[in-house]
Enzyme design. Structure first.
Site, short mmCIF file in Angstrom:
data_model
loop_
_atom_site.label_atom_id
_atom_site.label_comp_id
_atom_site.label_asym_id
_atom_site.label_seq_id
_atom_site.Cartn_x
_atom_site.Cartn_y
_atom_site.Cartn_z
N HIS A 192 0.84 -1.21 0.00
CA HIS A 192 0.00 0.00 0.00
C HIS A 192 0.87 1.26 0.00
O HIS A 192 0.73 2.13 -0.86
CB HIS A 192 -0.90 -0.02 1.24
CG HIS A 192 -1.83 1.15 1.35
ND1 HIS A 192 -3.14 1.09 0.98
CD2 HIS A 192 -1.63 2.42 1.77
CE1 HIS A 192 -3.71 2.28 1.16
NE2 HIS A 192 -2.82 3.10 1.66
N GLU A 193 1.79 1.32 0.93
CA GLU A 193 2.66 2.50 1.01
C GLU A 193 3.56 2.57 -0.23
O GLU A 193 3.86 3.66 -0.72
CB GLU A 193 3.48 2.50 2.30
CG GLU A 193 2.63 2.55 3.58
CD GLU A 193 1.62 3.68 3.63
OE1 GLU A 193 1.90 4.77 3.08
OE2 GLU A 193 0.52 3.47 4.20
N HIS A 228 1.67 4.42 -2.84
CA HIS A 228 1.74 5.87 -2.62
C HIS A 228 3.10 6.41 -3.10
O HIS A 228 3.19 7.44 -3.75
CB HIS A 228 1.61 6.20 -1.13
CG HIS A 228 0.20 6.16 -0.62
ND1 HIS A 228 -0.81 6.93 -1.15
CD2 HIS A 228 -0.36 5.49 0.42
CE1 HIS A 228 -1.94 6.72 -0.48
NE2 HIS A 228 -1.70 5.84 0.48
N GLU A 248 -4.88 7.79 -2.88
CA GLU A 248 -5.34 6.50 -2.37
C GLU A 248 -5.69 5.53 -3.50
O GLU A 248 -5.59 4.32 -3.33
CB GLU A 248 -6.55 6.74 -1.43
CG GLU A 248 -6.91 5.57 -0.54
CD GLU A 248 -5.90 5.25 0.55
OE1 GLU A 248 -4.90 6.00 0.71
OE2 GLU A 248 -6.09 4.25 1.26
ZN ZN Z 1 -3.15 5.19 1.91
#
Ligand code: ZN
Length: 501
Positions: free
Chosen positions: A265-266, A269, A295
């Protein structure tokens, strides 16, 4: 015009550097700083933020923008220069509406509220946090008045995180998705035992979890020459420069998913921020279009890649090499089903893809009700628990696992939560477009070729930086406004197959 544009860029570069310096201090605060450093760090951060705010709201910058705005009209809307002037003017006008006194009051109130929230959560006593939340709420009402609105008090707060988006739009979108998701949740609940994920709940050595996560983000294209990973209690990504974008992760010793998917997830980003075009560095249009768009990137890598069958067909042998005992006899297919287990639960950050957005809808409704005085702060735990029962069929046994679980309200960030769901919906919309543009996407994933996805995102999303709103970007890239059809279809197809519903 060129001279004035150069002056604007020089001023913005210094303003941006102040922001990046704050980011370094903030990153250290959440990773390595000893507890004793807290008070001094708060002062240092407050100073840098005040200096940045003063520079950004100066009369001189305003005059420059007024002069340039006329010239910008003759440039193409999506050119770098026209966008720089347009977005800076938008941000400037907003920032000028907020008195420095209110900025300082909000900062002080949230610092106190954050401390109170940590203690209240540890003791699971909402009443200890309530007066601080009340104060944050009053200051946000004042902020909304300063920023101005015509329809809903929530509009200007939401606009801080998702420029251009309106509360009524989000309500309509959420209502649409909810009526499709709730029947799916109920149908899956009747087959709760169809998916076995017991093997994911056993001891996984932290060092090995770290290594496997690193392997995954490297495969995604995250560059360690321009980044690094550290540990943090609440994972986040931060950017000091396009060539220094850092990620953080956390570990649960007896659950595989937490660290692995937080890392992906990171990583998602971070790929967005590492993809900023160098020309946009140290301006207002480097960085992400909005929190929703940010997101969409993290959730796409976490869920549409990390929780896909194709990815695990490639990655399973790698995972088995690191965890031969824990994953003994587990096929890629069994792994795929296990990591996609659906279970209505109390905690948002642990929620599966099907139930996740219901957690967001609940928070969005409560934020509106609080701001519009339809719910009193003191009644919040009861209202929270009743809504959890209504939406997810579970009731929190205490405040820590209920109304106190998230950090956001302690910071006073009302209007932030909806961007998580908007990101999920936009990710699916983008992914449909990607599947049209790259017909053999699954086959590529099965060979471990994730680069093809990153290249597409770089060319279609990352390159634009902060030039467009979510809706402008959606139209540009997919030919239509933000829609939820793709997301609903994605859930129904993926989980319909896994659960045979
Ligand atoms: Zn996030």
């Amino acid at each position: 015009m060129q001279e004035k544009l150069n002056e604007l860029k020089t001023r913005l570069a210094e303003w941006a550097d102040l922001g990046r310096a704050s980011a370094v201090l903030g990153w250290d605060q959440q990773t390595y700083m000893p507890p004793g450093g807290g008070a001094a760090r708060a002062q240092q951060l407050a100073l840098l933020r005040r200096l940045a705010h003063e520079r950004f709201t100066s009369d001189a910058l305003g005059r420059l923008l007024d002069d340039l705005s006329g010239d910008a009209a003759s440039l193409p809307y999506d050119s770098d220069d026209a966008s720089l002037i347009r977005i800076t003017k938008r941000d400037y006008d907003k920032a000028r509406k907020v008195p420095p006194k209110l900025v300082a009051e909000m900062a002080t109130a949230s610092a106190h509220a954050f401390q109170a929230w940590q203690k209240a959560k540890a003791a699971s006593r909402f009443a200890d946090f309530a007066p601080f939340l009340q104060r944050n709420l009053e200051l946000r009402r004042e902020l909304a008045q300063c920023l101005g609105y015509t329809d809903r008090i929530y509009d200007p707060l939401l606009d801080q995180f998702e420029p251009g988006m309106k509360t009524a739009q989000v309500e309509a979108i959420f209502a649409n998705v909810r009526k499709e998701i709730v029947p799916l949740v109920h149908a899956i609940a009747k087959k709760a035992n169809a998916v076995d994920d017991k093997f994911l709940h056993q001891a996984f050595a932290e060092k090995k979890q770290w290594d496997l996560g690193i392997e995954a983000v490297k495969l995604m294209g995250y560059e360690f020459e321009r980044g690094r990973q550290d540990r943090a209690p609440h994972p986040f990504t931060t950017t000091f420069a396009v060539d220094d974008v850092r990620i953080t992760t956390r570990f649960l010793p007896k659950f595989f998913n937490a660290a692995f998917f937080a890392t992906m997830h990171e990583g998602g980003h971070a790929l967005y921020n590492q993809g900023t075009r160098p020309e946009l560095e140290r301006t207002t249009i480097g960085g992400a279009a909005s929190l929703g768009v940010h997101e969409s990137q993290s959730r796409m890598w976490e869920n549409m890649v990390g929780r896909s069958r194709a990815f695990w067909k490639y990655f399973m042998p790698h995972a088995k090499k690191v965890f031969p005992r824990q994953l003994q006899g587990v096929s890629a297919e069994k792994m795929y089903r296990a990591i996609n287990r659906v279970q209505p639960s109390l905690i948002r950050v642990e929620a599966d893809e099907v139930t996740y957005n219901l957690h967001i809808m609940l928070r969005f409704e409560l934020e509106n009700a609080l701001l519009e005085n339809r719910v009193a702060v003191n009644d919040l735990p009861q209202v929270w628990n009743a809504k959890m029962q209504e939406y997810l069929g579970v009731t929190p046994p205490d405040d820590a696992q209920g109304v106190l679980q998230d950090i956001h309200w302690s910071y006073g960030t009302f209007g932030y939560f909806p961007t998580y769901s908007l990101g999920n919906f936009f990710a699916a919309q983008l992914f449909d477009q990607i599947a049209r543009d790259i017909p053999d996407l699954d086959a590529r994933f099965e060979r471990g070729d994730l680069r093809v996805l990153l290249d597409w995102l770089r060319a279609n999303v990352h390159t634009h930086g902060r030039k467009f709103t979510l809706d402008e970007l959606a139209n540009k890239v997919t030919g239509e406004s933000l829609q939820t059809r793709s997301f609903v279809a994605y859930l129904q197809s993926k989980f319909g197959e896994i659960y045979k519903v």
